[in-house]
Design a protein around this motif. Structure first.
Motif, PDB file in Angstrom:
ATOM      1  N   LEU A 351       0.835  -1.203   0.000  1.00 18.55           N
ATOM      2  CA  LEU A 351       0.000   0.000   0.000  1.00 18.55           C
ATOM      3  C   LEU A 351       0.870   1.252   0.000  1.00 18.55           C
ATOM      4  O   LEU A 351       1.795   1.379   0.818  1.00 18.55           O
ATOM      5  CB  LEU A 351      -0.891   0.027   1.243  1.00 18.55           C
ATOM      6  CG  LEU A 351      -2.212  -0.735   1.229  1.00 18.55           C
ATOM      7  CD1 LEU A 351      -2.922  -0.541   2.564  1.00 18.55           C
ATOM      8  CD2 LEU A 351      -3.092  -0.287   0.084  1.00 18.55           C
ATOM      9  N   THR A 353      -0.557   4.837  -0.081  1.00 16.66           N
ATOM     10  CA  THR A 353      -1.746   5.677  -0.149  1.00 16.66           C
ATOM     11  C   THR A 353      -1.371   7.155  -0.025  1.00 16.66           C
ATOM     12  O   THR A 353      -0.219   7.516   0.215  1.00 16.66           O
ATOM     13  CB  THR A 353      -2.699   5.326   1.000  1.00 16.66           C
ATOM     14  OG1 THR A 353      -2.055   5.647   2.242  1.00 16.66           O
ATOM     15  CG2 THR A 353      -3.058   3.853   0.979  1.00 16.66           C
ATOM     16  N   SER A 371      -3.897   3.842  -4.527  1.00 17.95           N
ATOM     17  CA  SER A 371      -2.563   3.470  -4.070  1.00 17.95           C
ATOM     18  C   SER A 371      -1.611   3.451  -5.253  1.00 17.95           C
ATOM     19  O   SER A 371      -1.993   3.095  -6.373  1.00 17.95           O
ATOM     20  CB  SER A 371      -2.606   2.083  -3.408  1.00 17.95           C
ATOM     21  OG  SER A 371      -1.332   1.717  -2.904  1.00 17.95           O
TER      22      SER A 371
END
Length: 723
Positions: A351, A353, A371
């Motif tokens: 991830l 983000t 992401s």
């Protein structure tokens, strides 16, 4: 004689930079979505807000979507729609000839249900991504928000010290964020009147009942129940600092549960009173946690809490973990863990983000996030029970290289995104599940572009080129189809190493990049070792090797494009900001014959002299050194940092250099660029420098961004083809 000569404005840049950029969205009713845009106005040198509302039509027929637009008042600093969609909260700031007043307003339809002048109870509202709070209680009779607390002082006292006592700030982009405080605004609805009376309103500043080892400041607060709030707590360091937070995911901060006192005990409390809350820190000190989000069941009972997490210390940004807490059992778990390296069987890199999740990231029992996945952003669905991940917007062979942003969900089956490519500006889409559980997309809004500009953009093409000799490095190339295929010299290639170093150049549309490509340049945006979206292994691999490994990756990208015939020797220039400026300066020093000209925005030039930065730990971690509250810049450390810095190669620089500096930059402080300017000037090198008052690290003001772009273009016009 001035080396930099202005050749006039660019209609391409002006038009593309003024296109509305979607920044947020919400669902304001059963079948209405609202999207907020940021708009640059060059004529008035300001950024404006624009809101469009769209009816949500999900029938199979390809119906024309009509929208209604409104220009938001500059007085409105933030707004939010209540869970029932029947109310809206507005934080308003009104400036007139006598000063500034601040108001909290609750609207029920077209009527004000409650309004309070909060000017004397606190300073400015905090509405940035780091500190902002704006949340209704489940009953929609309370609101929490974040604002700057007033300086504690007794007007009757002759003690001058409180006014001048040192208080650390949150760093870039402002020195004014020092005392963020969560405020509780509560009102009793009137049965006789349309608006709550002042005696029926409560305003309190929240604080902790228990003492903490170091001061803790709060933001990102959200209601779970009428008396339970979850918030992000920002810790002072042991040596009394608040380390700069913007673009840094590694700060000492955690998720806290705050319990409000019983309502009866607050009755009659004077407005602005500070009240104590019982508290519990939910996350361990070695994790940097932020962005608390509450998941409710169908009866609106909170069942789970989710947040984003990174290690404290080390790289300023890294692979993100998604963590959760069962609000019934009180058990925490890691839902999505760090991924060290993608594999052939599972190419998910982990991830990466934004700083926050969307304000409501849930679609039933799914979490929807954007992401980074190598050189683009994609939409991920994450199962809240198992952590299973599906990539809903995979890049397909021969299809546009979209980068996606998730803007909002309705909590059930619909969500709003924006997407763009390097050659197509942002459009807004509705994603929704039909009755069979199939995901569908409908375009809600497309930008309006002149015929001339649309035709010019259609000549641009973008591709991602892997740098095979230096995996996982790859570069995003933007070029003209016509110019790249014509006989004769190749277009001048501008290499743009990104900043950070732990960030990423993506396939999202950039007005500045597109406009420069339309000037006839080929652009190369390399994602070198340390870029996000490729696996945690490669972020950690760069630590201790800044100035060598990243430099060699960028040189590898230049050589690969030459080998492929996309560009050629003698027609190379380089431009970068922050760590990208660090790399640009390194490149023209270590490889003095490779680039004909260089442009640098707020570069790091001498890491050992960056101790005045709002992120003093950066120079230690990124160069492989330990940072503690006791750290000092010893001669040995300075020598190591000097040798790893561009200033060590200044004697070899031959390319003309243009420096663009923000006078109020708190990150790569202006003395860095000034140091380079004077060093080059003293060596009779060709150098110019523009200094932008009141501008910070990104040089993102309307005029500053435009002038910076024009200056880079004009610098390359003057020197790009000079040998």
């Amino acid at each position: 004689m001035a080396l930099l000569k202005h050749t006039g404005p660019s209609t391409f840049y002006t038009e593309l930079a003024e296109l509305p950029l979607p920044v947020s969205a919400d669902f304001v009713g059963g079948d209405v979505a609202r999207v907020a845009y940021s708009v640059r106005d060059h004529e008035h040198n300001t950024k404006r807000s624009l809101t469009k509302t769209f009816p949500i039509i999900t029938s199979e027929a390809d119906q024309q979507i009509t929208s209604a637009s409104s220009h938001d008042s500059s007085e409105v600093k933030a707004f939010i729609t209540s869970p029932s969609k029947s109310r809206q909260a507005i934080l308003r700031e009104v400036t007139n000839g006598t000063g500034t007043k601040r108001f909290v307003e609750i609207w029920a339809g077209t009527q004000i249900e409650a309004s309070l002048d909060v000017t004397k109870y606190h300073d400015v509202f905090h509405t940035d991504e780091v500190l902002s709070s704006l949340s209704f209680s489940p009953s929609e009779t309370s609101l929490i928000y974040t604002a700057e607390a007033n300086v504690d002082s007794d007007d009757a006292s002759d003690d001058p010290y409180p006014k001048f006592r040192y208080t650390p700030h949150f760093g870039e982009p402002s020195r004014t964020k020092k005392r963020p405080t969560v405020f509780l605004f509560r009102w009793t609805r009137s049965t006789a009147l349309t608006r709550a009376a002042k005696q029926d309103m409560l305003l309190c500043a929240l604080s902790l009942a228990q003492a903490t080892q170091v001061p803790v400041l709060f933001g990102q607060a959200t209601f779970a129940t009428e008396d339970v709030i979850f918030a992000t707590g920002y810790d002072y360091t042991k040596d009394g600092r608040l380390l700069g937070v913007k673009w840094c995911f590694n700060r000492p901060m955690g998720i806290w549960e705050l319990r409000l006192p019983e309502s009866a005990s607050l009755h009659g409390t004077p407005l602005g009173t500070r009240i104590s809350c019982n508290s519990l820190k939910l996350t361990p000190p070695e994790r940097s946690c932020r962005s608390p989000r509450v998941l409710y069941d169908d009866s609106r009972t909170p069942i789970k809490l989710f947040w984003l997490s990174n290690p404290v210390g080390g790289a300023h940004a890294s692979c993100v973990s998604l963590e959760s807490r069962d609000l019934t059992t009180g058990i925490n778990k890691v839902l999505v863990d760090t991924v060290m390296e993608p594999t052939p069987e599972n190419d998910f890199p982990g991830l990466y983000t934004e700083y926050n999740m969307p304000s409501s990231p849930f679609l039933g029992r799914l979490i929807v996030l954007q992401s980074l996945w190598r050189s683009r952003t994609t939409v991920l669905f994450i199962d809240t029970e198992s952590g299973a991940i599906t990539d809903e917007t995979k890049m397909r062979e021969g299809k546009p290289m979209y980068s996606w942003n998730v803007l909002a969900t309705d909590g059930k089956t619909r969500f709003i995104c924006s997407r763009s490519t390097p050659t197509t500006p942002s459009e807004v889409l509705l994603g929704y599940f039909d009755g069979h559980g199939k995901l569908n997309w409908k375009v809600l809004d497309r930008p309006v572009i002149s015929i001339e500009t649309e035709k010019a953009l259609s000549d641009l093409t973008a591709s991602i080129i892997p740098i095979g000799a230096r995996p996982p490095t790859e570069t995003l190339v933007i070029q003209s189809k016509k110019l790249s295929s014509r006989p004769g010299p190749k277009p001048v290639c501008v290499t743009f190493p990104h900043g950070g170093p732990h960030s990423t150049s993506t396939t999202a549309f950039s007005p500045a990049n597109a406009a420069l490509a339309l000037e006839g340049y080929a652009l190369s945006l390399p994602n070198y070792t340390g870029s996000m979206g490729f696996g945690e292994k490669y972020i950690r691999k760069l630590l201790g090797h800044c100035g060598t490994m990243d430099v060699e990756d960028v040189v590898g990208s230049v050589n690969e494009l030459i080998r492929l015939g996309i560009s050629e020797h003698g027609r190379q220039v380089v431009q970068g900001g922050s760590h990208g400026g660090f790399l640009s300066a390194h490149l023209i020093g270590q490889y003095p014959n490779l680039f004909n000209a260089a442009v640098m925005r707020n570069p790091v030039i001498s890491a050992g002299e960056l101790t005045g930065s709002d992120i003093p730990d950066w120079i230690y971690a990124e160069f492989g050194l330990e940072f503690t509250p006791q750290s000092l810049m010893t001669p040995a450390i300075f020598q190591k940092l000097f040798e790893a810095s561009p200033i060590a190669h200044v004697d070899r620089v031959r390319a003309p250099v243009l420096l663009l500096l923000g006078e109020d930059d708190l990150r790569a402080v202006p003395t860095q660029g000034m140091r380079f300017y004077h060093a080059l000037k003293g060596r009779d090198r060709r150098v110019e420098m523009l200094m932008f008052p009141k501008e910070t690290h990104p040089l993102d003001g309307v005029e500053a961004a435009r002038v910076s772009w024009e200056a880079g273009r004009d610098w390359f016009k003057a020197f790009a083809e000079e040998r």
